[in-house]
Design a protein around this motif. Structure first.
Motif, PDB file in Angstrom:
ATOM      1  N   LEU A   1       9.557   1.875   7.694  1.00 53.99           N
ATOM      2  CA  LEU A   1      11.009   2.173   8.317  1.00 53.99           C
ATOM      3  C   LEU A   1      11.604   2.570   7.173  1.00 53.99           C
ATOM      4  O   LEU A   1      11.758   2.421   5.844  1.00 53.99           O
ATOM      5  N   VAL A   2      12.832   3.492   7.429  1.00 55.69           N
ATOM      6  CA  VAL A   2      13.386   4.402   6.494  1.00 55.69           C
ATOM      7  C   VAL A   2      15.087   4.305   7.108  1.00 55.69           C
ATOM      8  O   VAL A   2      15.381   4.516   8.061  1.00 55.69           O
ATOM      9  N   PRO A   3      15.780   3.645   6.240  1.00 52.31           N
ATOM     10  CA  PRO A   3      17.477   3.694   6.550  1.00 52.31           C
ATOM     11  C   PRO A   3      18.181   4.879   6.951  1.00 52.31           C
ATOM     12  O   PRO A   3      17.543   6.048   6.319  1.00 52.31           O
ATOM     13  N   VAL A   4      18.909   5.010   7.895  1.00 50.16           N
ATOM     14  CA  VAL A   4      19.552   6.343   8.089  1.00 50.16           C
ATOM     15  C   VAL A   4      20.858   6.074   8.469  1.00 50.16           C
ATOM     16  O   VAL A   4      21.301   5.036   8.918  1.00 50.16           O
ATOM     17  N   ARG A   5      21.703   7.025   7.704  1.00 52.20           N
ATOM     18  CA  ARG A   5      23.200   7.254   7.979  1.00 52.20           C
ATOM     19  C   ARG A   5      23.539   8.474   8.471  1.00 52.20           C
ATOM     20  O   ARG A   5      22.790   9.379   8.417  1.00 52.20           O
ATOM     21  N   TRP A   6      24.755   8.610   9.112  1.00 49.39           N
ATOM     22  CA  TRP A   6      25.087   9.793   9.934  1.00 49.39           C
ATOM     23  C   TRP A   6      26.163  10.552   9.102  1.00 49.39           C
ATOM     24  O   TRP A   6      27.009   9.953   8.519  1.00 49.39           O
ATOM     25  N   GLU A   7      25.739  11.916   8.907  1.00 45.16           N
ATOM     26  CA  GLU A   7      26.874  12.497   7.728  1.00 45.16           C
ATOM     27  C   GLU A   7      26.706  14.033   8.591  1.00 45.16           C
ATOM     28  O   GLU A   7      26.041  14.731   8.822  1.00 45.16           O
ATOM     29  N   ASP A   8      27.922  14.329   9.007  1.00 47.18           N
ATOM     30  CA  ASP A   8      28.574  15.534   9.668  1.00 47.18           C
ATOM     31  C   ASP A   8      27.703  15.883  10.769  1.00 47.18           C
ATOM     32  O   ASP A   8      27.062  16.990  11.047  1.00 47.18           O
ATOM     33  N   GLY A   9      27.294  14.547  11.486  1.00 44.97           N
ATOM     34  CA  GLY A   9      26.597  14.819  12.830  1.00 44.97           C
ATOM     35  C   GLY A   9      25.013  15.074  12.688  1.00 44.97           C
ATOM     36  O   GLY A   9      24.328  15.469  13.484  1.00 44.97           O
ATOM     37  N   TRP A  10      24.652  14.691  11.549  1.00 46.47           N
ATOM     38  CA  TRP A  10      23.190  14.817  11.040  1.00 46.47           C
ATOM     39  C   TRP A  10      22.632  13.314  10.747  1.00 46.47           C
ATOM     40  O   TRP A  10      23.301  12.982  10.204  1.00 46.47           O
ATOM     41  N   PRO A  11      21.415  12.967  11.041  1.00 47.63           N
ATOM     42  CA  PRO A  11      20.803  11.616  10.724  1.00 47.63           C
ATOM     43  C   PRO A  11      20.224  12.223   9.165  1.00 47.63           C
ATOM     44  O   PRO A  11      19.506  13.069   8.849  1.00 47.63           O
ATOM     45  N   VAL A  12      20.731  11.294   8.267  1.00 45.74           N
ATOM     46  CA  VAL A  12      20.306  11.276   6.876  1.00 45.74           C
ATOM     47  C   VAL A  12      19.437  10.395   6.501  1.00 45.74           C
ATOM     48  O   VAL A  12      19.658   9.235   6.516  1.00 45.74           O
ATOM     49  N   LEU A  13      18.153  10.615   6.263  1.00 49.10           N
ATOM     50  CA  LEU A  13      16.973   9.658   5.969  1.00 49.10           C
ATOM     51  C   LEU A  13      16.880   9.259   4.511  1.00 49.10           C
ATOM     52  O   LEU A  13      17.044  10.033   3.689  1.00 49.10           O
ATOM     53  N   GLY A  14      16.505   7.895   4.440  1.00 52.16           N
ATOM     54  CA  GLY A  14      16.241   7.353   3.223  1.00 52.16           C
ATOM     55  C   GLY A  14      17.466   6.821   2.241  1.00 52.16           C
ATOM     56  O   GLY A  14      18.564   7.042   2.521  1.00 52.16           O
ATOM     57  N   VAL A  15      17.193   6.519   1.133  1.00 55.03           N
ATOM     58  CA  VAL A  15      18.223   6.121   0.002  1.00 55.03           C
ATOM     59  C   VAL A  15      18.160   7.244  -0.757  1.00 55.03           C
ATOM     60  O   VAL A  15      16.968   7.381  -1.742  1.00 55.03           O
ATOM     61  N   ASP A  16      18.837   8.170  -1.190  1.00 58.64           N
ATOM     62  CA  ASP A  16      18.860   9.213  -2.099  1.00 58.64           C
ATOM     63  C   ASP A  16      17.787  10.154  -1.951  1.00 58.64           C
ATOM     64  O   ASP A  16      17.102  10.443  -2.675  1.00 58.64           O
ATOM     65  N   GLY A  17      17.376  10.244  -0.567  1.00 56.76           N
ATOM     66  CA  GLY A  17      16.142  11.068   0.011  1.00 56.76           C
ATOM     67  C   GLY A  17      14.849  10.473  -0.346  1.00 56.76           C
ATOM     68  O   GLY A  17      13.785  11.125   0.072  1.00 56.76           O
ATOM     69  N   LYS A  18      14.899   9.027  -0.565  1.00 61.63           N
ATOM     70  CA  LYS A  18      13.527   8.479  -1.074  1.00 61.63           C
ATOM     71  C   LYS A  18      13.323   7.226   0.051  1.00 61.63           C
ATOM     72  O   LYS A  18      14.484   6.769   0.482  1.00 61.63           O
ATOM     73  N   VAL A  19      12.183   6.871   0.146  1.00 62.16           N
ATOM     74  CA  VAL A  19      11.860   5.911   1.045  1.00 62.16           C
ATOM     75  C   VAL A  19      11.817   4.549   0.233  1.00 62.16           C
ATOM     76  O   VAL A  19      11.344   4.666  -0.791  1.00 62.16           O
ATOM     77  N   PRO A  20      12.600   3.544   0.737  1.00 61.12           N
ATOM     78  CA  PRO A  20      12.816   2.522  -0.194  1.00 61.12           C
ATOM     79  C   PRO A  20      11.859   1.552  -0.116  1.00 61.12           C
ATOM     80  O   PRO A  20      10.963   1.343   0.892  1.00 61.12           O
ATOM     81  N   GLU A  21      11.585   0.703  -1.433  1.00 55.02           N
ATOM     82  CA  GLU A  21      10.444  -0.338  -1.023  1.00 55.02           C
ATOM     83  C   GLU A  21      11.127  -1.623  -0.163  1.00 55.02           C
ATOM     84  O   GLU A  21      10.153  -2.372   0.330  1.00 55.02           O
ATOM     85  N   THR A  22      12.413  -1.727  -0.464  1.00 54.42           N
ATOM     86  CA  THR A  22      12.821  -2.949   0.212  1.00 54.42           C
ATOM     87  C   THR A  22      13.902  -2.389   1.478  1.00 54.42           C
ATOM     88  O   THR A  22      14.331  -1.507   1.477  1.00 54.42           O
TER      89      THR A  22
END
Length: 527
Positions: free
Chosen positions: A286-307
């Motif tokens: 599972l990868v956190p997603v935030r929305w920015e300018d109408g796009w889903p932005v995946l990961g934490v700084d573009g990375k898959v988090p461990e937690t």
């Protein structure tokens, strides 16, 4: 002041305890260390449902349930058998390893659940529907052709579509009940080259489509694999389903890719994806997603988090794998949901009722190899390590019979009992070289024997060891370690399998007292 060091020490210990306690309540990636590939996911109220690929196994198209996105349990399957053909039945020398039913789509629309898949084996697309996803029953319809890696989509105007294909993605309209292609419809190209955002250097074309509509916009998720690169998430968006579409790379980290979007009741978003992880299979992240300018932005700084900011896992047992004593109370199903047959079973040749507390596997024909034997009963292996044990009663094996415990994949490994010329032997067979070889045999002077297979998937060791015991306490190694590569011909992680097949004449049977699985091993791999 003389107590200050003690107080500071207690403070540090307290803080560490708080951190450890907090970490123990936090989910970690991968959320499932088991073969659950090609996931599709929906949320209905506060409950999540997920489907996955099980290819040649029967029953198939599993449905899993969760309340927190981390802890999942099997609740059913969309079908018992996909079709009655030689390749799915393991008859006339045919099999469907690496084929069968592939990536599914899962939807909920107007009170009806839809689980769909397609099969190269039959050349068809399958639509399964039910009003009760946990209890069924499921209604099935099928039609040609097999729409590759399709996503089922119900638009706001009531029209129903499939998006499918690889590289060049296409759109086809279905009937309102999704029971077939809408008469008179014309397929159209949706995106000419969906791989383009990741580069033009070839590799795996964009596939695995999953479509979502969020705040009036369409978002299409795909996986692609640029040549010389890694598995990559590509996302396209559009204001209208027919386009124009614009695309970008959604995630490019550790090969975690293929999946889609899910939201929580409190408004958070995640992407569900999977990663190739060697012999254990393709495992979900599972990868956190935030929305920015109408796009889903995946990961934490573009990375898959461990937690993850989600509840901690309680383990994969008994939700996805489980021990079985083969004792059944009145009204119990013959087999718990964790079990799947390797291909369609012959239901006349197995029973949990003929001998109380045992699984009986009869032979009904002769076979030349483990992978072509019918009625092998399987369930997943799990990481980072696991072990499976069984107690086999070989009293009724006929000459030439071989029964026992296997690890199923193309390069399989087996430990079991062979009956030959009035004698019995405990035998270990390895197909680690690509072809099965009997590595070791030990004379067996009794009718029962305990068997065990241990799997070490830590740090991609992908190594298995096999053991036998005469008393269930003192375990003796047999044969050699098995390297467990993930091979495309089978396209599946290694699975435990209870088997029995005849090499000379049918009619014998093997009785298994239990199968027990745990998530530790007693003989760690040194490789």
């Amino acid at each position: 002041m003389k107590n200050l060091p003690v107080r500071l020490g207690l403070l540090v210990v307290g803080l560490l305890g708080t951190l450890i306690s907090a970490d123990a309540q936090t989910a970690r990636n991968p959320v499932l260390f088991a073969d659950v590939p090609d996931m599709a996911m929906i949320r209905v109220g506060d409950t999540y449902y997920m489907s996955s690929t099980t290819m040649h196994l029967s029953p198939g198209l599993p449905i899993m349930k969760s309340k927190d996105l981390v802890n999942w349990q099997l609740v059913g399957y969309a079908y018992d058998t996909l079709a009655n053909v030689d390749a799915l039945n393991l008859t006339n020398g045919k099999s469907t390893y690496g084929r069968g039913s592939w990536a599914s789509s899962l939807r909920y629309h107007n009170g009806i659940y839809y689980a769909t898949t397609f099969a190269q084996t039959t050349g068809k697309t399958y639509i399964y529907t039910t009003r009760d996803i946990e209890k069924g029953p499921w209604k099935a319809v099928s039609f040609s052709p097999a729409y590759h890696d399709h996503t089922l989509f119900f638009d706001d105007d009531g029209r129903v579509y499939l998006i499918y294909g690889a590289g060049k993605l296409r759109l086809v309209e279905l009937t309102a009940d999704a029971s077939g292609v809408k008469p008179g419809t014309t397929e159209q190209i949706l995106i000419e080259n969906a791989s383009l955002p990741s580069g033009t250097g070839g590799g795996l074309p964009a596939e695995g489509s999953q479509l979502f509509k969020v705040n009036g916009k369409y978002y299409l998720f795909n996986i692609t694999w640029p040549r010389g690169g890694m598995r990559t998430v590509v996302i396209h968006r559009a204001d209208r389903l027919t386009g124009p579409w614009e695309g970008r790379i959604g995630l490019q980290d550790r090969g975690v890719a293929q999946g889609g979007l899910i939201d929580t009741p409190d408004g958070r978003w995640f992407a569900y994806l999977f990663r190739d992880s060697g012999g254990v299979g393709r495992i979900p992240y599972l990868v956190p997603v935030r929305w920015e300018d109408g796009w889903p932005v995946l990961g934490v700084d573009g990375k898959v988090p461990e937690t993850l900011d989600l509840p901690a896992s309680k383990g994969l047992m008994p939700g996805l794998v489980a021990s079985d004593e083969f004792t059944r109370k009145k009204g119990d199903p013959a087999l718990p949901l964790v079990w799947q047959w390797n291909h369609n079973p012959d239901n006349d040749l197995w029973s949990v009722a003929e001998r109380k507390g045992y699984l009986r596997l009869r032979t009904g024909r002769t076979d030349t190899s483990f992978v072509m034997a019918r009625n092998t009963l399987t369930q997943r292996t799990i990481g980072p390590e696991c072990a499976g044990t069984t107690l086999l009663d070989a009293s009724n094996l006929k000459d030439g019979d071989f029964a026992g415990l296997g690890l199923l994949q193309k390069n399989f490994g087996l430990v079991g009992v062979k009956a030959e010329a009035g004698s019995r032997f405990v035998v270990m067979v390895s197909a680690g070289s690509g072809k099965p070889v009997e590595v070791q045999r030990v004379p067996l002077s009794r009718k029962t024997v305990y068997l065990k297979a241990e799997c070490d998937f830590r740090d991609r060791k992908d190594t298995a060891r096999f053991f036998y015991s005469l008393d269930g306490k003192a375990w003796l190694p047999i044969g050699e370690p098995l390297k467990m590569p993930y091979t495309i011909p089978h396209f599946m992680g290694y699975r435990f399998g209870l088997f029995n097949y005849a090499a000379k004449e049918p009619g014998g049977f093997a009785d298994f007292d239990y199968f027990r699985v745990n998530d530790t091993i007693t003989q760690p791999s040194t490789n």
